[in-house]
Design a protein around this motif. Structure first.
Motif, mmCIF file in Angstrom:
data_model
loop_
_atom_site.group_PDB
_atom_site.id
_atom_site.type_symbol
_atom_site.label_atom_id
_atom_site.label_comp_id
_atom_site.label_asym_id
_atom_site.label_seq_id
_atom_site.Cartn_x
_atom_site.Cartn_y
_atom_site.Cartn_z
ATOM 1 N N SER A 8 0.858 -1.179 0.000
ATOM 2 C CA SER A 8 0.000 0.000 0.000
ATOM 3 C C SER A 8 0.895 1.230 0.000
ATOM 4 C CB SER A 8 -0.912 0.021 1.227
ATOM 5 O OG SER A 8 -1.444 1.325 1.371
ATOM 6 N N ALA A 9 0.782 1.987 -1.055
ATOM 7 C CA ALA A 9 1.580 3.210 -1.142
ATOM 8 C C ALA A 9 1.070 4.210 -0.115
ATOM 9 C CB ALA A 9 1.483 3.799 -2.540
ATOM 10 N N LEU A 10 -0.251 4.124 0.124
ATOM 11 C CA LEU A 10 -0.855 5.080 1.044
ATOM 12 C C LEU A 10 -0.478 4.766 2.489
ATOM 13 C CD1 LEU A 10 -2.857 7.399 0.244
ATOM 14 C CD2 LEU A 10 -4.630 6.005 1.324
ATOM 15 N N ALA A 11 -0.566 3.481 2.861
ATOM 16 C CA ALA A 11 -0.311 3.088 4.249
ATOM 17 C C ALA A 11 1.134 2.611 4.453
ATOM 18 C CB ALA A 11 -1.279 1.977 4.647
ATOM 19 N N HIS A 12 1.952 2.783 3.455
ATOM 20 C CA HIS A 12 3.366 2.371 3.520
ATOM 21 C C HIS A 12 3.501 0.909 3.939
ATOM 22 C CE1 HIS A 12 5.353 6.527 3.475
ATOM 23 N NE2 HIS A 12 4.089 6.662 3.144
ATOM 24 N N LYS A 13 2.733 0.063 3.322
ATOM 25 C CA LYS A 13 2.745 -1.341 3.703
ATOM 26 C C LYS A 13 3.477 -2.175 2.640
ATOM 27 C CE LYS A 13 -0.334 -4.930 5.248
ATOM 28 N NZ LYS A 13 -0.806 -5.815 4.205
ATOM 29 N N GLY A 14 4.291 -3.101 3.099
ATOM 30 C CA GLY A 14 4.945 -4.041 2.178
ATOM 31 C C GLY A 14 6.042 -3.423 1.307
ATOM 32 N N LEU A 15 6.402 -2.195 1.608
ATOM 33 C CA LEU A 15 7.360 -1.502 0.734
ATOM 34 C C LEU A 15 8.769 -2.055 0.885
ATOM 35 C CD1 LEU A 15 6.090 2.148 1.284
ATOM 36 C CD2 LEU A 15 5.530 0.568 -0.578
ATOM 37 N N ARG A 16 9.127 -2.356 2.127
ATOM 38 C CA ARG A 16 10.467 -2.846 2.391
ATOM 39 C C ARG A 16 10.738 -4.152 1.653
ATOM 40 N NH1 ARG A 16 14.695 -2.177 5.962
ATOM 41 N NH2 ARG A 16 15.630 -4.183 6.497
ATOM 42 N N GLU A 17 9.786 -5.071 1.755
ATOM 43 C CA GLU A 17 9.929 -6.361 1.080
ATOM 44 C C GLU A 17 10.103 -6.162 -0.431
ATOM 45 O OE1 GLU A 17 7.768 -5.554 3.289
ATOM 46 O OE2 GLU A 17 7.478 -7.127 4.785
ATOM 47 N N LEU A 18 9.241 -5.316 -0.972
ATOM 48 C CA LEU A 18 9.309 -5.074 -2.417
ATOM 49 C C LEU A 18 10.657 -4.462 -2.824
ATOM 50 C CD1 LEU A 18 7.966 -4.965 -5.229
ATOM 51 C CD2 LEU A 18 7.051 -2.718 -4.630
ATOM 52 N N SER A 19 11.085 -3.446 -2.064
ATOM 53 C CA SER A 19 12.309 -2.760 -2.483
ATOM 54 C C SER A 19 13.530 -3.672 -2.342
ATOM 55 C CB SER A 19 12.497 -1.443 -1.728
ATOM 56 O OG SER A 19 12.771 -1.706 -0.380
ATOM 57 N N PHE A 20 13.528 -4.554 -1.328
ATOM 58 C CA PHE A 20 14.664 -5.473 -1.183
ATOM 59 C C PHE A 20 14.656 -6.563 -2.251
ATOM 60 C CE2 PHE A 20 15.552 -3.188 2.601
ATOM 61 C CZ PHE A 20 16.873 -3.461 2.917
ATOM 62 N N ALA A 21 13.465 -7.018 -2.606
ATOM 63 C CA ALA A 21 13.379 -8.021 -3.672
ATOM 64 C C ALA A 21 13.906 -7.435 -4.980
ATOM 65 C CB ALA A 21 11.935 -8.490 -3.839
#
Ligand SMILES: Nc1nc2c(ncn2[C@@H]2O[C@H](COP(=O)(O)OP(=O)(O)OP(=O)(O)O)[C@@H](O)[C@H]2O)c(=O)[nH]1
Ligand SMILES: [Mg+2]
Length: 486
Positions: free
Chosen positions: A311-324
């Motif tokens: 979720s771009a709005l809730a800043h969710k799951g961003l870390r996983e995505l960026s590290f992948a």
């Protein structure tokens, strides 16, 4: 107002070389001062150089013609003419240079990479430089050569490691804004993004760039929406991310169908098949969004995609995505041969300076080749001595011999260079120095009235005398001089 331009047509013209000077030194009580004419200065070139601070070709959109200055002519007293300064045009990283026919001339990647788009003309040698032990006082100098001029097309293919693709309003720009420090425009209407956005992401040890492109819709390959034009900017990426909207209320849309549609359009564009893909299911902060993500995850994984709920709005799951993404980018960089990460630069024209060709056309002989054509450009045809010098150079290159070999006869027409710049001679085989100039560059000799025969014979004789003298001169030339001449 437009602030981003990723395709421009540009006319580039280099400066002409300055003419060499024919001059004789004069000093009181020294009547035979010797030749002291200086060389002409080289014309300025037009050079494209990658500057990482530049992100758009906008400047060239506003002024699409660039001309470098001419070199100055040489002068007496051994004074060399001033060089025409080069024009350096900064271009964004990832600029591709093409000719009008679409052939790639250069692919400019990496700060500082440069490409000579138009080469400045060489300056002509002055008579001081043309002098030798036997040719003590040449009464002529060489002309400066014209600078190159051409039309080029510049296209920007952004250099991003990761590219986000998806429907309009899927949240691509929003993701860039939270993964990086970039602040692209975000809004809830389609086609908010009209030009690609670029951001820099740091994930652990890895720093990479991420770009979005304007949203794609069904039929983009037929030009619907903003079409596929902007996909050029994802051509260089290492990995594609499908940004799928889990909260769309549009009928007929769901993440799986969206993915298929986008894949269809990518296939139409072509060339991206080998790029790894990830899926980002966006907007899982919306209650329905999470449900839809749960429903689709399995089918996506079945198709071989790695799936990230974000979720771009809730800043969710961003870390996983960026590290992948960092992992894939790092692996791709490691796998790349070293030289490929540096640069590929193609020269504008392959200069084949070695030889010449002679072709028979309609009873005339046409000579083509780097040297003969250049020598013709350097020759002042108003000056007999200069013409004699040209003839000697041609003879030395073996043109004379070759003409004999293929059966040319006295009086046959010999043409040097392509039609628009051709020089036409009556061939005078005794020694090429007698070659008689019937037409000058750009003129058609057939349009000219013939000069009286007596006149021509006298000229021919004069040519022969000069030829004899020149011939002796050349026997004495050292190899060093030879290089300077050519
Ligand atoms: N609820 C929610 N809304 C989001 C999320 N991400 C983006 N949005 C909203 O979705 C709308 C579109 O976002 P953009 O980032 O402009 O979408 P885009 O994919 O860049 O769209 P185009 O530039 O038009 O192709 C905006 O109103 C955002 O606020 C999210 O994670 N959750
Ligand atoms: Mg956008």
């Amino acid at each position: 107002m437009t602030t981003f331009v990723d395709r421009v047509e540009l006319h580039v013209a280099a400066g002409n070389g300055g003419h060499g000077c024919a001059s004789v030194h004069r000093e009181k009580f020294k009547p035979l001062g010797g030749p002291d004419g200086g060389n002409g200065g080289e014309g300025g070139s037009v050079i494209l150089v990658v500057d990482s601070q530049v992100t758009t070709l906008l400047e060239y959109h506003h002024s699409p013609k660039r001309k470098a200055t001419n070199g100055k002519p040489g002068a007496g007293g051994h004074r060399t003419g001033a060089l025409g300064p080069d024009i350096v045009l900064p271009v964004p990283d990832g600029t591709v240079v093409l000719d009008r026919q679409g052939n790639v001339l250069a692919d400019l990647v990496g700060h500082g990479t440069s490409f000579v788009a138009a080469q400045g003309g060489r300056g002509g040698l002055g008579n001081a430089a043309l002098a030798s032990a036997r040719r003590k006082a040449p009464g002529f100098a060489l002309l400066g050569e014209p600078g190159e001029a051409r039309d080029i097309v510049m296209e920007l293919k952004s250099v991003a490691d990761v590219a986000l693709v998806g429907y309009p309003s899927a949240g691509k720009s929003s993701l860039i804004s939270v993964l990086s420090a970039a602040k692209p425009k975000i809004a809830d209407y389609p086609f908010t993004t009209l030009v690609p956005n670029l951001g820099v992401v740091t994930a652990g040890e890895t720093v990479y760039t991420i770009a979005d492109v304007p949203g794609l819709i069904p039929g983009a390959s037929q030009g619907r929406g903003l079409g596929l034009e902007f996909l050029r900017h994802v051509e260089r990426c290492e990995v594609l991310v499908h940004v799928l909207d889990c909260a769309t209320l549009e009928p007929g849309r769901d993440p799986l169908t969206d993915l298929e549609t986008i894949e269809d359009e990518l296939a139409q564009y072509g060339g991206l098949e080998d790029r790894p893909r990830l899926v980002a299911l966006n907007k899982v902060d919306v209650p329905d969004g999470q449900d839809i993500a749960d429903l689709t995850r399995a089918s996506l994984e079945e198709r071989g995609y790695r799936v990230f709920e974000v979720s771009a709005l809730a800043h969710k799951g961003l870390r996983e995505l960026s590290f992948a993404l960092a992992e894939i980018v790092a692996a791709a960089r490691a796998a790349k041969p070293v030289e490929e990460s540096t640069r590929i630069v193609l020269r504008p024209t392959a200069v084949d300076d070695a030889g010449f060709t002679i072709e028979e056309e309609d009873g005339a002989y046409r000579i083509r080749g780097g040297k003969p054509e250049r020598w013709v450009r350097q020759t002042d045809f108003a000056n007999d001595e200069a013409v004699g010098y040209l003839a000697d150079r041609l003879a030395r290159l073996g043109v004379e011999q070759e003409l004999w070999k293929i059966g040319a006869k006295e009086g046959d027409t010999v043409i040097i260079g392509p039609d628009e710049n051709a020089v036409v001679f009556d061939w005078e085989p005794t020694m090429a120095a007698g070659a008689e100039m019937l037409g000058r560059r750009g003129e058609d000799h057939r349009m000219e009235t013939q000069r009286p025969a007596v006149d021509r014979r006298r000229e021919r004789q004069r040519g022969r005398d000069a030829a004899e003298q020149e011939y002796l001169d050349f026997e004495a030339l050292s190899s060093g001089r030879e290089q300077l001449d050519q």
